[in-house]
Design an enzyme around this catalytic site. Structure first.
Site, PDB file in Angstrom:
ATOM      1  N   SER A 147       0.855  -1.181   0.000  1.00  0.00           N
ATOM      2  CA  SER A 147       0.000   0.000   0.000  1.00  0.00           C
ATOM      3  C   SER A 147       0.895   1.238   0.000  1.00  0.00           C
ATOM      4  O   SER A 147       1.852   1.327  -0.769  1.00  0.00           O
ATOM      5  CB  SER A 147      -0.946  -0.040   1.215  1.00  0.00           C
ATOM      6  OG  SER A 147      -1.788   1.070   1.239  1.00  0.00           O
ATOM      7  N   TYR A 161      -5.461   8.042  -6.151  1.00  0.00           N
ATOM      8  CA  TYR A 161      -4.464   7.071  -5.703  1.00  0.00           C
ATOM      9  C   TYR A 161      -4.813   6.549  -4.311  1.00  0.00           C
ATOM     10  O   TYR A 161      -4.831   5.335  -4.071  1.00  0.00           O
ATOM     11  CB  TYR A 161      -3.080   7.725  -5.700  1.00  0.00           C
ATOM     12  CG  TYR A 161      -1.973   6.830  -5.206  1.00  0.00           C
ATOM     13  CD1 TYR A 161      -1.346   5.940  -6.069  1.00  0.00           C
ATOM     14  CD2 TYR A 161      -1.551   6.873  -3.884  1.00  0.00           C
ATOM     15  CE1 TYR A 161      -0.324   5.107  -5.619  1.00  0.00           C
ATOM     16  CE2 TYR A 161      -0.543   6.052  -3.427  1.00  0.00           C
ATOM     17  CZ  TYR A 161       0.069   5.166  -4.295  1.00  0.00           C
ATOM     18  OH  TYR A 161       1.073   4.339  -3.834  1.00  0.00           O
ATOM     19  N   LYS A 165      -5.818   2.659  -2.598  1.00  0.00           N
ATOM     20  CA  LYS A 165      -5.070   2.063  -1.491  1.00  0.00           C
ATOM     21  C   LYS A 165      -5.946   1.900  -0.251  1.00  0.00           C
ATOM     22  O   LYS A 165      -5.805   0.923   0.493  1.00  0.00           O
ATOM     23  CB  LYS A 165      -3.827   2.907  -1.185  1.00  0.00           C
ATOM     24  CG  LYS A 165      -2.808   2.945  -2.316  1.00  0.00           C
ATOM     25  CD  LYS A 165      -2.275   1.570  -2.670  1.00  0.00           C
ATOM     26  CE  LYS A 165      -1.136   1.630  -3.660  1.00  0.00           C
ATOM     27  NZ  LYS A 165      -0.599   0.285  -3.998  1.00  0.00           N
TER      28      LYS A 165
END
Length: 290
Positions: A147, A161, A165
């Site tokens: 991650s 983004y 994650k």
């Protein structure tokens, strides 16, 4: 199946068998090298496996490149089946393949969001599902989810983004509880800024800019590419830390890596706690009266 070498299906592996995605650079390459140094066998997956030819030549019996795009479900199924045919086991899965995207939420298109989610969430989820039946049968295994500190908190310009994650971390937190009875470990790794190819060489994608976000997102657009090759984090040290965490009696669920990640995550946790306590009376006021 596109492989670098033809192998005997009855071949015996040396040490543990790793399947690592995004193995041609950055954390994937560092983990491949660390696993090989530990005497293990690595199936190193990458979109361009030929990049790994020299490393494979240096370890001809223990390192095997394989072509894999983790957004292709059919290839995922084929690769996992082939590894199990060769060795009869997969001991460690590392979901590492990924890339960055900078852009305000309004700037990010549906296509950009879906492509990034395929890469960071649906691909790792499919690989995890593919290896779990085998790991459950053998009663052991480890799944390492690469991650980011951006998977614990977010900031302007990285919403897309971070969203991918966050999704991976939520899935993995539940997964860890589900598979612990089978002897399977789950480790979520949250690196800060490390000297990988993340910020350079065209790897970092950027959404089309809207001038209104120049003040909040503009600095991120400029700063991230300028850090390429100057990041404080050492990928080799990160790989060593990941191996140490995996081998610990009590493997952590989350492992921040780097001083920047440790500082930022600690500050975020403190701020979240303070906010929760400030609004606790309001939170507790919303149940039906007895």
């Amino acid at each position: 199946m596109q492989m670098a070498t033809v192998h005997n299906p009855t071949r015996k592996a040396t040490g543990r068998v790793w399947l690592i995605t995004g193995a041609s650079s950055g954390f994937g390459q560092a983990l491949t090298e660390a696993a090989l140094a530990a005497g293990d066998t690595v199936v190193a997956a990458a979109r361009r496996p030929e990049v790994l030819d020299s490393l494979a030549a240096a370890h001809p019996d223990r390192m095997f490149p394989v072509a894999l795009d983790v957004t292709d479900p059919a290839r995922i199924t084929a690769v996992v089946a082939e590894v199990l045919l060769w060795y009869g086991r997969i001991d460690v899965l590392v979901n590492n393949a990924g890339r960055g995207l900078v852009g305000a939420v309004e700037e990010s298109t549906d296509r950009e969001l879906r492509d990034l989610m395929d890469l960071h969430f649906f691909g790792p989820a499919a690989l995890t599902r593919a290896v779990l039946p085998h790991m459950r049968r053998q009663g052991s295994g480890a799944i390492v989810q690469m991650s980011s500190m951006g998977g614990r908190f977010s900031f302007a310009g990285v919403g897309a983004y971070s969203a991918t994650k966050f999704a991976l971390e939520g899935l993995s937190e539940a997964l860890a509880l589900e598979v612990a009875p089978f002897g399977i470990k789950v480790l979520i790794v949250e690196p800060g800024a490390f000297r990988t190819g993340f910020a350079g060489g065209g790897a970092l994608q950027q959404s089309a800019a809207i001038p209104a976000y120049e003040e909040t997102v503009g600095p991120v657009r400029a700063a991230l590419p300028s850090t390429d090759g100057k990041q404080p984090g050492d990928p080799a040290k990160a790989a060593a830390a990941i191996l140490a965490a995996m081998e610990a009696k009590e493997t952590p669920l989350r492992l921040p890596l780097g001083n920047d990640a440790a500082d930022a995550i600690s500050a975020h946790l403190h701020a979240s706690r303070e906010e929760t306590l400030t609004w606790e009376s309001v939170s507790r006021s919303t149940d039906f009266d007895d």
